[in-house]
Motif scaffolding. Structure first.
Motif, PDB file in Angstrom:
ATOM      1  N   LEU A  72      -0.281  54.511  43.819  1.00 25.54           N
ATOM      2  CA  LEU A  72       1.105  54.384  44.287  1.00 25.54           C
ATOM      3  C   LEU A  72       2.007  55.432  43.642  1.00 25.54           C
ATOM      4  O   LEU A  72       2.874  56.010  44.296  1.00 25.54           O
ATOM      5  N   TYR A  76       3.927  58.116  46.098  1.00 23.56           N
ATOM      6  CA  TYR A  76       5.388  58.130  46.169  1.00 23.56           C
ATOM      7  C   TYR A  76       6.016  59.130  45.214  1.00 23.56           C
ATOM      8  O   TYR A  76       7.234  59.145  45.054  1.00 23.56           O
ATOM      9  N   GLN A  86       9.886  50.490  38.629  1.00 24.12           N
ATOM     10  CA  GLN A  86       9.508  49.805  39.866  1.00 24.12           C
ATOM     11  C   GLN A  86       8.618  48.590  39.572  1.00 24.12           C
ATOM     12  O   GLN A  86       8.758  47.548  40.205  1.00 24.12           O
TER      13      GLN A  86
END
Length: 90
Positions: A72, A76, A86
């Motif tokens: 991830l 991103y 996050q």
């Protein structure tokens, strides 16, 4: 005049929230369709096994969780600090 609030306090607010999320689509579920994280984690463990500390201490996070985080982060384009934010936020 009564102030309006963006947060719904009715009995079905959680259901409406879940339905809206389902309609928008979960990007994590989409990624899960394309990447076999369990197989990837098993390969990481095979190539770079984690040493077990004889002194005890807090156990490490599972390899699959760490692989998911790294994928991830890369997808991103997040910094370490942003990824940590996050994770803590969600």
């Amino acid at each position: 005049m009564k102030q309006r609030n963006a947060i719904k306090n009715d009995l079905f607010a959680a259901d409406h929230h879940r339905q809206k999320i389902d309609r928008l689509g979960d990007p994590l579920a989409e990624i899960e369709k394309h990447i076999n994280f369990a197989a990837l984690a098993a390969e990481v463990d095979r190539v770079a096994p984690r040493p077990v500390s004889p002194q005890g201490g807090r156990p490490p996070f599972p390899t699959e969780t760490m692989v998911r985080i790294l994928v991830l982060k890369r997808l991103y384009n997040l910094s370490d600090e942003q990824m940590e934010y996050q994770l803590l936020d969600r």
